[in-house]
Scaffold this motif. Structure first.
Motif, PDB file in Angstrom:
ATOM      1  N   ILE A  25      44.957  49.960  52.983  1.00  0.00           N
ATOM      2  CA  ILE A  25      45.100  49.093  54.167  1.00  0.00           C
ATOM      3  C   ILE A  25      43.797  48.344  54.429  1.00  0.00           C
ATOM      4  O   ILE A  25      43.793  47.120  54.645  1.00  0.00           O
ATOM      5  N   LEU A  26      42.677  49.071  54.381  1.00  0.00           N
ATOM      6  CA  LEU A  26      41.378  48.448  54.644  1.00  0.00           C
ATOM      7  C   LEU A  26      41.049  47.386  53.589  1.00  0.00           C
ATOM      8  O   LEU A  26      40.548  46.302  53.919  1.00  0.00           O
ATOM      9  N   GLU A  27      41.315  47.704  52.336  1.00  0.00           N
ATOM     10  CA  GLU A  27      41.035  46.743  51.266  1.00  0.00           C
ATOM     11  C   GLU A  27      41.887  45.486  51.406  1.00  0.00           C
ATOM     12  O   GLU A  27      41.405  44.360  51.186  1.00  0.00           O
ATOM     13  N   TYR A  28      43.143  45.649  51.781  1.00  0.00           N
ATOM     14  CA  TYR A  28      44.020  44.488  51.938  1.00  0.00           C
ATOM     15  C   TYR A  28      43.591  43.637  53.130  1.00  0.00           C
ATOM     16  O   TYR A  28      43.671  42.401  53.085  1.00  0.00           O
ATOM     17  N   LEU A  29      43.126  44.308  54.192  1.00  0.00           N
ATOM     18  CA  LEU A  29      42.613  43.550  55.345  1.00  0.00           C
ATOM     19  C   LEU A  29      41.376  42.750  54.952  1.00  0.00           C
ATOM     20  O   LEU A  29      41.181  41.618  55.427  1.00  0.00           O
ATOM     21  N   ASN A  30      40.536  43.331  54.089  1.00  0.00           N
ATOM     22  CA  ASN A  30      39.366  42.592  53.593  1.00  0.00           C
ATOM     23  C   ASN A  30      39.820  41.334  52.845  1.00  0.00           C
ATOM     24  O   ASN A  30      39.256  40.252  53.012  1.00  0.00           O
ATOM     25  N   ILE A 161      36.242  62.817  50.371  1.00  0.00           N
ATOM     26  CA  ILE A 161      35.061  62.353  49.637  1.00  0.00           C
ATOM     27  C   ILE A 161      35.466  61.464  48.472  1.00  0.00           C
ATOM     28  O   ILE A 161      34.882  60.396  48.238  1.00  0.00           O
ATOM     29  N   LEU A 162      36.508  61.886  47.741  1.00  0.00           N
ATOM     30  CA  LEU A 162      36.968  61.123  46.589  1.00  0.00           C
ATOM     31  C   LEU A 162      37.501  59.754  47.022  1.00  0.00           C
ATOM     32  O   LEU A 162      37.206  58.729  46.383  1.00  0.00           O
ATOM     33  N   ALA A 163      38.272  59.719  48.113  1.00  0.00           N
ATOM     34  CA  ALA A 163      38.803  58.450  48.608  1.00  0.00           C
ATOM     35  C   ALA A 163      37.678  57.518  49.044  1.00  0.00           C
ATOM     36  O   ALA A 163      37.730  56.303  48.805  1.00  0.00           O
ATOM     37  N   LEU A 164      36.638  58.070  49.668  1.00  0.00           N
ATOM     38  CA  LEU A 164      35.495  57.256  50.090  1.00  0.00           C
ATOM     39  C   LEU A 164      34.766  56.675  48.883  1.00  0.00           C
ATOM     40  O   LEU A 164      34.395  55.490  48.884  1.00  0.00           O
ATOM     41  N   LYS A 168      34.350  52.714  47.951  1.00  0.00           N
ATOM     42  CA  LYS A 168      33.037  52.102  47.741  1.00  0.00           C
ATOM     43  C   LYS A 168      32.835  51.669  46.288  1.00  0.00           C
ATOM     44  O   LYS A 168      31.764  51.173  45.935  1.00  0.00           O
ATOM     45  N   SER A 169      33.875  51.880  45.467  1.00  0.00           N
ATOM     46  CA  SER A 169      33.824  51.521  44.037  1.00  0.00           C
ATOM     47  C   SER A 169      32.720  52.263  43.289  1.00  0.00           C
ATOM     48  O   SER A 169      32.142  51.740  42.338  1.00  0.00           O
TER      49      SER A 169
END
Length: 276
Positions: A25-30, A161-164, A168-169
């Protein structure tokens, strides 16, 4: 301590899916140039976590209350609660099967349809609460809830942690492979839970005198209790119980129901993945 591994895997799987949905969701909003809506998504994520915790606590308190009653009542409750949990967990697993291959597009379509502060808040809340509810149901039906919950919390922390790191790539992970492996595990554990619920129901019916101990329905497929294949004490039985839901002395009906359940869900998943 064997319960800590199933708890960890369930926490990792469901936690990773919840956090990845938030990440998507956050990436798509970006991509849409709507970074100002990030706060609504974050608030929805924490609200979903809160709802999951409250739901889990209520289940735990309910279990403690019923456990203080008679043995027969406790067994009936255990059987009934486990069957209800299986119904909900089956729905969640079916949802995963249906949306697993199109998760990214489904999330983007949902964002497009809810592109407002309120809409994104609700979207993130529901996504996280749905996965949290499944975690709570698995923990609720665990035999050693404290150990299971310890593993679950550990799995959720690793998932966060893994999702973060993915967001952050900083790492590249084959999420599809993780989801496939853990979905197989969830199906096996849900099948075990279904069989266990039937076992507890039969035990409860015997306790209240509705069935005699020598009734044909209590006939066991095999009895390997006390051997290395004992699912509670055996050096081979414990790992098998953790990995594939092995039970060392199942009633015939219990074993049939467990295997049929696994077969049906496995076939649904196979057919879904064979669709081009």
């Amino acid at each position: 301590m064997a319960q800590i591994i199933p708890g960890f895997i369930v926490g990792l799987r469901e936690g990773l899916e919840a956090f990845l949905i938030v990440t998507l969701i956050l990436e798509y909003l970006n991509k849409l140039g709507k970074k100002e809506l990030h706060g609504s998504v974050t608030r929805g994520m924490f609200t979903g976590l809160g709802i999951s915790v409250v739901f889990g606590i209520l289940l735990w308190l309910l279990a403690l209350t019923v456990a203080s009653g008679s043995d027969a009542v406790g067994k009936l409750w255990e059987a009934g609660a486990s069957l209800v949990a299986v119904l909900f967990i089956t729905y969640f697993i079916y949802w995963m099967i249906q949306h697993g291959k199109s998760l990214v597009q489904d999330v983007r379509d949902s964002v497009d349809a809810n592109l407002s502060a309120r809409g994104l808040f609700l979207l993130a809340t529901v996504a996280v609460a749905r996965e949290g509810a499944e975690i709570a149901l698995f923990a609720f039906t665990a035999e050693d809830k404290v150990i299971y919950l310890t593993g679950t919390i550990s799995g959720i922390l690793v998932a966060a942690i893994l999702a973060l790191l993915i967001y952050k790539s900083l790492v590249r992970v084959d999420i599809g492979l993780i989801f496939r492996i853990t979905l197989v595990y969830l199906i096996l554990q849900a099948g075990y839970l279904f069989g266990y619920a039937i076992h507890e129901l039969l035990s409860a019916l015997q306790s209240i005198g509705m069935l005699s101990a020598d009734a044909a329905i209590y006939a066991k497929l095999y009895n390997l209790g006390g051997t290395v294949l004992d699912h509670k004490t055996g050096v081979i039985g414990i790992p098998l119980n953790v990995l594939v839901g092995w039970y060392s002395k199942p009633e015939i009906i219990q074993a049939i129901i467990q295997l049929v359940y696994i077969g049906i869900l496995g076939n649904i998943w196979r057919r879904k993945n064979s669709i081009k």
